[in-house]
Design a protein around this motif. Sequence first.
Motif, PDB file in Angstrom:
ATOM      1  N   ALA A 196       3.635  -4.473   5.468  1.00  0.00           N
ATOM      2  CA  ALA A 196       2.584  -4.300   4.467  1.00  0.00           C
ATOM      3  C   ALA A 196       2.004  -5.639   4.040  1.00  0.00           C
ATOM      4  O   ALA A 196       0.777  -5.809   3.937  1.00  0.00           O
ATOM      5  N   GLU A 197       2.869  -6.614   3.799  1.00  0.00           N
ATOM      6  CA  GLU A 197       2.388  -7.932   3.373  1.00  0.00           C
ATOM      7  C   GLU A 197       1.621  -8.630   4.485  1.00  0.00           C
ATOM      8  O   GLU A 197       0.659  -9.355   4.222  1.00  0.00           O
ATOM      9  N   ARG A 198       2.028  -8.398   5.746  1.00  0.00           N
ATOM     10  CA  ARG A 198       1.285  -8.952   6.872  1.00  0.00           C
ATOM     11  C   ARG A 198      -0.154  -8.442   6.876  1.00  0.00           C
ATOM     12  O   ARG A 198      -1.071  -9.140   7.317  1.00  0.00           O
ATOM     13  N   ARG A 199      -0.354  -7.241   6.365  1.00  0.00           N
ATOM     14  CA  ARG A 199      -1.688  -6.649   6.298  1.00  0.00           C
ATOM     15  C   ARG A 199      -2.414  -6.982   5.002  1.00  0.00           C
ATOM     16  O   ARG A 199      -3.490  -6.441   4.725  1.00  0.00           O
ATOM     17  N   GLY A 200      -1.811  -7.817   4.182  1.00  0.00           N
ATOM     18  CA  GLY A 200      -2.446  -8.223   2.936  1.00  0.00           C
ATOM     19  C   GLY A 200      -2.341  -7.201   1.824  1.00  0.00           C
ATOM     20  O   GLY A 200      -3.083  -7.283   0.835  1.00  0.00           O
ATOM     21  N   LEU A 201      -1.439  -6.236   1.964  1.00  0.00           N
ATOM     22  CA  LEU A 201      -1.265  -5.236   0.925  1.00  0.00           C
ATOM     23  C   LEU A 201      -0.323  -5.758  -0.152  1.00  0.00           C
ATOM     24  O   LEU A 201       0.626  -6.503   0.129  1.00  0.00           O
ATOM     25  N   ALA A 202      -0.589  -5.387  -1.386  1.00  0.00           N
ATOM     26  CA  ALA A 202       0.239  -5.813  -2.512  1.00  0.00           C
ATOM     27  C   ALA A 202       1.398  -4.836  -2.665  1.00  0.00           C
ATOM     28  O   ALA A 202       1.186  -3.635  -2.858  1.00  0.00           O
ATOM     29  N   VAL A 203       2.631  -5.345  -2.586  1.00  0.00           N
ATOM     30  CA  VAL A 203       3.817  -4.488  -2.552  1.00  0.00           C
ATOM     31  C   VAL A 203       4.551  -4.529  -3.881  1.00  0.00           C
ATOM     32  O   VAL A 203       4.722  -5.592  -4.481  1.00  0.00           O
ATOM     33  N   GLU A 204       4.981  -3.351  -4.341  1.00  0.00           N
ATOM     34  CA  GLU A 204       5.818  -3.257  -5.534  1.00  0.00           C
ATOM     35  C   GLU A 204       6.831  -2.146  -5.328  1.00  0.00           C
ATOM     36  O   GLU A 204       6.586  -1.187  -4.596  1.00  0.00           O
ATOM     37  N   THR A 205       7.995  -2.282  -5.954  1.00  0.00           N
ATOM     38  CA  THR A 205       9.020  -1.245  -5.931  1.00  0.00           C
ATOM     39  C   THR A 205       9.163  -0.710  -7.339  1.00  0.00           C
ATOM     40  O   THR A 205       9.367  -1.484  -8.281  1.00  0.00           O
ATOM     41  N   ALA A 243      10.675   1.814 -10.554  1.00  0.00           N
ATOM     42  CA  ALA A 243      12.001   1.915 -11.173  1.00  0.00           C
ATOM     43  C   ALA A 243      12.898   2.912 -10.452  1.00  0.00           C
ATOM     44  O   ALA A 243      14.124   2.834 -10.570  1.00  0.00           O
ATOM     45  N   ASN A 244      12.306   3.835  -9.670  1.00  0.00           N
ATOM     46  CA  ASN A 244      13.082   4.823  -8.928  1.00  0.00           C
ATOM     47  C   ASN A 244      13.322   4.413  -7.480  1.00  0.00           C
ATOM     48  O   ASN A 244      13.757   5.228  -6.670  1.00  0.00           O
ATOM     49  N   THR A 245      13.016   3.150  -7.172  1.00  0.00           N
ATOM     50  CA  THR A 245      13.212   2.491  -5.864  1.00  0.00           C
ATOM     51  C   THR A 245      12.287   3.017  -4.778  1.00  0.00           C
ATOM     52  O   THR A 245      12.554   2.833  -3.601  1.00  0.00           O
ATOM     53  N   ASN A 246      11.185   3.676  -5.153  1.00  0.00           N
ATOM     54  CA  ASN A 246      10.133   3.987  -4.195  1.00  0.00           C
ATOM     55  C   ASN A 246       9.276   2.736  -3.995  1.00  0.00           C
ATOM     56  O   ASN A 246       9.018   2.004  -4.955  1.00  0.00           O
ATOM     57  N   ILE A 247       8.833   2.484  -2.773  1.00  0.00           N
ATOM     58  CA  ILE A 247       8.051   1.278  -2.461  1.00  0.00           C
ATOM     59  C   ILE A 247       6.577   1.654  -2.325  1.00  0.00           C
ATOM     60  O   ILE A 247       6.228   2.617  -1.633  1.00  0.00           O
ATOM     61  N   TRP A 248       5.696   0.848  -2.966  1.00  0.00           N
ATOM     62  CA  TRP A 248       4.257   1.058  -2.929  1.00  0.00           C
ATOM     63  C   TRP A 248       3.580  -0.166  -2.331  1.00  0.00           C
ATOM     64  O   TRP A 248       3.936  -1.297  -2.659  1.00  0.00           O
ATOM     65  N   ALA A 249       2.605   0.073  -1.466  1.00  0.00           N
ATOM     66  CA  ALA A 249       1.816  -1.012  -0.878  1.00  0.00           C
ATOM     67  C   ALA A 249       0.338  -0.676  -1.104  1.00  0.00           C
ATOM     68  O   ALA A 249      -0.140   0.354  -0.627  1.00  0.00           O
ATOM     69  N   TRP A 250      -0.392  -1.551  -1.804  1.00  0.00           N
ATOM     70  CA  TRP A 250      -1.724  -1.245  -2.291  1.00  0.00           C
ATOM     71  C   TRP A 250      -2.811  -1.991  -1.519  1.00  0.00           C
ATOM     72  O   TRP A 250      -2.733  -3.192  -1.317  1.00  0.00           O
ATOM     73  N   LEU A 271       0.050   3.046   0.182  1.00  0.00           N
ATOM     74  CA  LEU A 271       1.082   3.565   1.085  1.00  0.00           C
ATOM     75  C   LEU A 271       2.381   3.606   0.298  1.00  0.00           C
ATOM     76  O   LEU A 271       2.683   2.661  -0.448  1.00  0.00           O
ATOM     77  N   VAL A 272       3.143   4.678   0.443  1.00  0.00           N
ATOM     78  CA  VAL A 272       4.387   4.801  -0.311  1.00  0.00           C
ATOM     79  C   VAL A 272       5.530   5.184   0.616  1.00  0.00           C
ATOM     80  O   VAL A 272       5.352   5.947   1.570  1.00  0.00           O
ATOM     81  N   VAL A 273       6.694   4.621   0.332  1.00  0.00           N
ATOM     82  CA  VAL A 273       7.945   5.023   0.985  1.00  0.00           C
ATOM     83  C   VAL A 273       8.840   5.594  -0.106  1.00  0.00           C
ATOM     84  O   VAL A 273       9.264   4.866  -1.006  1.00  0.00           O
ATOM     85  N   PHE A 274       9.097   6.892  -0.024  1.00  0.00           N
ATOM     86  CA  PHE A 274       9.945   7.519  -1.023  1.00  0.00           C
ATOM     87  C   PHE A 274      11.420   7.329  -0.677  1.00  0.00           C
ATOM     88  O   PHE A 274      11.815   7.309   0.484  1.00  0.00           O
ATOM     89  N   SER A 275      12.225   7.233  -1.719  1.00  0.00           N
ATOM     90  CA  SER A 275      13.651   6.938  -1.591  1.00  0.00           C
ATOM     91  C   SER A 275      14.467   8.230  -1.495  1.00  0.00           C
ATOM     92  O   SER A 275      14.191   9.202  -2.201  1.00  0.00           O
ATOM     93  N   GLU A 276      15.470   8.234  -0.586  1.00  0.00           N
ATOM     94  CA  GLU A 276      16.459   9.329  -0.479  1.00  0.00           C
ATOM     95  C   GLU A 276      15.782  10.698  -0.359  1.00  0.00           C
ATOM     96  O   GLU A 276      16.079  11.637  -1.075  1.00  0.00           O
ATOM     97  N   GLU A 277      14.870  10.830   0.611  1.00  0.00           N
ATOM     98  CA  GLU A 277      14.191  12.114   0.808  1.00  0.00           C
ATOM     99  C   GLU A 277      15.132  13.160   1.378  1.00  0.00           C
ATOM    100  O   GLU A 277      15.065  14.333   0.998  1.00  0.00           O
ATOM    101  N   GLU A 278      15.985  12.781   2.298  1.00  0.00           N
ATOM    102  CA  GLU A 278      16.844  13.753   2.963  1.00  0.00           C
ATOM    103  C   GLU A 278      18.051  14.173   2.128  1.00  0.00           C
ATOM    104  O   GLU A 278      18.654  15.214   2.387  1.00  0.00           O
ATOM    105  N   ALA A 302       2.832   5.960 -12.650  1.00  0.00           N
ATOM    106  CA  ALA A 302       2.635   6.162 -11.207  1.00  0.00           C
ATOM    107  C   ALA A 302       1.925   7.481 -10.932  1.00  0.00           C
ATOM    108  O   ALA A 302       0.981   7.546 -10.126  1.00  0.00           O
ATOM    109  N   LEU A 303       2.345   8.542 -11.605  1.00  0.00           N
ATOM    110  CA  LEU A 303       1.723   9.841 -11.393  1.00  0.00           C
ATOM    111  C   LEU A 303       0.255   9.834 -11.807  1.00  0.00           C
ATOM    112  O   LEU A 303      -0.590  10.467 -11.171  1.00  0.00           O
ATOM    113  N   GLY A 304      -0.055   9.104 -12.884  1.00  0.00           N
ATOM    114  CA  GLY A 304      -1.416   9.056 -13.379  1.00  0.00           C
ATOM    115  C   GLY A 304      -2.376   8.346 -12.447  1.00  0.00           C
ATOM    116  O   GLY A 304      -3.601   8.512 -12.565  1.00  0.00           O
TER     117      GLY A 304
END
Length: 394
Positions: free
Chosen positions: A39-48, A50-57, A110-117, A171-173
């Motif tokens: 994500a950072e290679r593509r210039g996206l701003a990354v944040e994690t 409080a629930n450990t989901n990762i967001w790339a903007w 872009l989001v990566v959700f934590s512990e989906e399975e 986040a939901l908003g």
Amino acid sequence: MSGLDDLAGIGADRRRGGYSRHVFDDAERHLREWFVEQAERRGLAVETDANTNIWAWWGNPGPGAVVTGSHLDSVPGGGAFDGPLGVVSALEAVDLLRERGFRPRAPLALVVFSEEEGGRFGVPCLGSRLMTGTIHPDRARGLRDSDGLTFAEAMGSFGADPARIGRDDDALGRIAAFVELHVEQGKGLIDLNRPIAVADSILGHGRWRFRFRGQGNHAGATLIDDRNDPMIPAARLVLAARDAAAATRDGRATVGRLVPTPGGTNVIASAVDVHLDARAPRDARALVDDLAGQAREFAAQEGCHVDVVEESFGDTVHFDPTLRDRLRTVLGDAPTLPTGAGHDAGVLAAETPTAMLFVRNPTGISHAPEEHATAEDCEEGSHALARVLAELAG
């Protein structure tokens, strides 16, 4: 897909085959690091969060965002595509849009959700459930893995603060629409001879733990008539679950995990935990209520007791029809399919318009090493996702 090739060696399970990638373990940590780097290679701003989901903007985080992504964890011995395909396709969709000179007018994330399975702590879609408040933080903190480690302890060792987990209204908003691409976990697209479909609905589904308690004893010294063996009602429940599902229209019931205590070959168990996954388009709980009644009868006949605990439940989800039809139009009247598999998109559906794209799986097998998607269909999926994102964010 080059992204999937990057992940091919991470979390390979030599005993089970396939991949075992569970939240906060070494494999999942490496996958997280890979996503952040990409994500950072593509210039996206990354944040994690409080629930450990990762967001790339792409663009400034804010309301009205179009969000896509999936998860990186797996079931024990799972396939290579379940989860990672949606994450890799999201990154490739960004590349495709930039090649076309597209610039989003709405924030795109872009989001990566934590512990989906739920492969480690037993509750599926834990990251999205926490974000939407559909699981209480105290319950989540107390979840234990097979080694007895709590979610809070594992999260702390990962460097995150378990005191901060819970519903995330900020986040939901921000989310105006969420679209998740996923490998199909069935044969619908095989039958249709199509590479891509739009999801219509998700079966209601849940997980329950039946704990049968009896008397532990010596396997050789205890006569059959003197036993209170909890394995007997547990075994009968496994068979009853299959019969109950077969008698329920489009029902499914599966015992995928059975844990005896203490677990010795020459020991009559003192307790047996039967972990049941049940799904149905209408009221999966009714199917399980019937099985619970049978389980009590089975236990009593063996001089045992049984306790039933609902570990998670999600009712039938019907995806936003306006968003679904918009995606179908963008994709040239793509077919729609229901699914029996749960997804983060299903959890978010109660909070915001959500949709899903499915990519053909030529084996029709998922949650197993044989899960597959061809390079051509994966490419078709990335292009389809790019067209959808351009429509929604443009």
